[in-house]
Design an enzyme around this catalytic site. Structure first.
Site, PDB file in Angstrom:
ATOM      1  N   TYR A  11       0.913  -1.219  -0.041  1.00  0.00           N
ATOM      2  CA  TYR A  11      -0.129   0.059   0.025  1.00  0.00           C
ATOM      3  C   TYR A  11       0.973   1.195  -0.178  1.00  0.00           C
ATOM      4  CZ  TYR A  11      -3.279   3.456   2.062  1.00  0.00           C
ATOM      5  OH  TYR A  11      -3.965   4.401   2.339  1.00  0.00           O
ATOM      6  N   ASN A  35       1.701  -9.988   1.220  1.00  0.00           N
ATOM      7  CA  ASN A  35       0.804  -9.067   1.386  1.00  0.00           C
ATOM      8  C   ASN A  35       0.473  -7.885   0.309  1.00  0.00           C
ATOM      9  OD1 ASN A  35      -0.953  -8.684   3.794  1.00  0.00           O
ATOM     10  ND2 ASN A  35       0.769  -8.105   5.129  1.00  0.00           N
ATOM     11  N   ILE A  59      13.289 -11.376   1.006  1.00  0.00           N
ATOM     12  CA  ILE A  59      14.254 -10.610   1.502  1.00  0.00           C
ATOM     13  C   ILE A  59      15.509 -11.377   2.494  1.00  0.00           C
ATOM     14  CG2 ILE A  59      14.961  -8.416   2.561  1.00  0.00           C
ATOM     15  CD1 ILE A  59      12.183  -7.265   1.873  1.00  0.00           C
ATOM     16  N   SER A 124       6.652   3.265  13.011  1.00  0.00           N
ATOM     17  CA  SER A 124       5.440   3.461  13.391  1.00  0.00           C
ATOM     18  C   SER A 124       5.016   4.294  14.749  1.00  0.00           C
ATOM     19  CB  SER A 124       4.710   2.340  13.495  1.00  0.00           C
ATOM     20  OG  SER A 124       3.348   2.162  14.151  1.00  0.00           O
ATOM     21  N   TYR A 149       3.826  -6.613  16.975  1.00  0.00           N
ATOM     22  CA  TYR A 149       4.085  -5.530  15.817  1.00  0.00           C
ATOM     23  C   TYR A 149       4.944  -4.362  16.224  1.00  0.00           C
ATOM     24  CZ  TYR A 149       2.964  -1.736  12.504  1.00  0.00           C
ATOM     25  OH  TYR A 149       3.430  -0.751  11.810  1.00  0.00           O
ATOM     26  N   LYS A 153       9.215  -3.077  15.332  1.00  0.00           N
ATOM     27  CA  LYS A 153       9.431  -1.704  14.992  1.00  0.00           C
ATOM     28  C   LYS A 153      10.409  -1.058  15.751  1.00  0.00           C
ATOM     29  CE  LYS A 153       6.731  -1.398  11.277  1.00  0.00           C
ATOM     30  NZ  LYS A 153       7.442  -1.470   9.862  1.00  0.00           N
TER      31      LYS A 153
END
Ligand code: WQD
Length: 338
Positions: A11, A35, A59, A124, A149, A153
């Site tokens: 996105y 995703n 990756i 984030s 999550y 980060k």
């Protein structure tokens, strides 16, 4: 510059690819499509007229990643790739730690080998955790995260700081996103959630198109103006342009900088519903239910560092987000699926 985007078919990655090309950069994408959808590449080409080299690899596979860097002279990396659902991370924490951290360690190994010193990380606002005041500023303490999550980060931010300490030529920008929303004005690319959406705008959009019956509002007893959750929604095109500004900043910067990317304005869930209905002249049925685990009441960005350091600020409004979200949805009722 020649920029490698990990997760560039996603996105935010796809919207950033378009802005990079329009700013006369060249782009290489590495994405395993776990995703995202390969159709995005054709849509980007359709919008920009440019064909982008794409490598469908994991990756964490350093040998394959190395081949990409051998083939392309990469000047900078923007690292988008990673699992990104806060609620899902609570169910499968090990997958989140394994995926998000392993891929980053592999990437850092390869960029070191190829002397790439400019690195922008998709971080984030979730790293501020739940102990800070409402308007988040970069100098605040981070941690006390409410889900794996967010911890991934934060751990990656720390890894980047430690690597930059021993590599004085590194320029690392940690972009702390608030709530990305909206879509490219062409309606050709947008947010394409797998299955039932987690995020508010995707959910509202699917209620509006008739794929979902009604919006469930998670709680109206928060200490906010109308009791519903308040967030800082930033248009994805503004967010993409924030990456261009960060990239330009790396030309005159060494070290590590964390920078908030938000609008500095908080809107409640009911604000979003009412604005979406007004702008798109469509009714969004909803039901108030209990709070969602892990949610906080209110947060929005202090944006002064992005303005002073990157000369960047959000330009699009909540009305633009509502309009562009809906235009993408009506052009693509099933997202990228036919
Ligand atoms: C927004 C508000 C919900 C859905 C986001 C991203 C996450 C990360 C952090 C970048 C909250 C309410 C939502 C619904 C609702 N972004 N809501 N009904 O939780 O702030 O997390 O920012 O790293 O990837 O998800 O965003 O859109 O899920 O929720 O009432 O069906 O809408 O309670 O107040 P959130 P969200």
């Amino acid at each position: 510059m020649n920029i490698l985007l990990t997760g560039g078919a996603g996105y935010i990655g796809s919207h950033t690819a378009i802005e990079l090309i329009e700013a006369k950069h060249s782009v290489v994408i590495v994405d395993n499509f776990v995703n995202s959808n390969p159709l995005v590449l054709r849509r980007i080409e359709n919008i920009t007229g440019k064909k982008i080299p794409i490598y469908c690899i994991n990756i964490a596979d350093v040998a394959k990643l190395d081949k990409v860097f051998c083939k392309h002279n990469i000047d900078a990396v923007i690292h988008f790739a990673g699992f990104k659902s806060m609620s899902e991370s609570l169910q499968i924490p090990l997958k989140y730690y394994r995926n998000n951290i392993d891929t980053t360690l592999a990437l850092l190994e390869i960029i070191k080998k190829h002397d790439v010193t400019k690195f922008i990380f998709s971080s984030s606002a979730a790293v501020y955790g739940y102990i800070n005041d409402i308007q988040y500023i970069e100098s605040m303490p981070v941690g006390h995260c409410s889900n794996p999550y967010a911890w991934t980060k934060l751990f990656i931010e720390q890894i980047l700081k430690d690597v930059a300490t021993v590599n004085p030529d590194f320029s690392v920008i940690l972009l702390r996103y608030f709530n990305p929303a909206g879509a490219h004005t062409s309606g050709k690319i947008g947010e394409n959630p797998n299955g039932i959406p987690n995020n508010l705008f995707s959910y509202i959009s699917q209620v509006a198109i008739g794929k979902l019956a009604e919006l469930k509002i998670f709680g109206n007893n928060y200490p906010t103006k109308d009791g519903t959750g308040v967030r800082d929604y930033i248009h994805v095109v503004d967010l993409a342009k924030g990456h261009i500004a960060a990239l330009e900043y790396t030309n005159k910067h060494k070290g590590v900088e964390a920078i908030n990317i938000g609008t500095g304005i908080g809107f409640s869930v009911l604000d979003i519903v009412k604005t979406f209905e007004k702008i798109n002249k469509i009714k969004i049925p909803y039901q108030i239910i209990g709070r969602r685990a892990g949610d906080i009441a209110e947060c929005y960005a202090d944006t002064s560092k992005a303005i002073s350091m990157l000369n960047w600020k959000a330009e699009k409004t909540l009305e633009d987000i509502c309009c562009d979200t809906w235009y993408w949805q009506i052009q693509n009722p099933n997202g990228y699926e036919k």
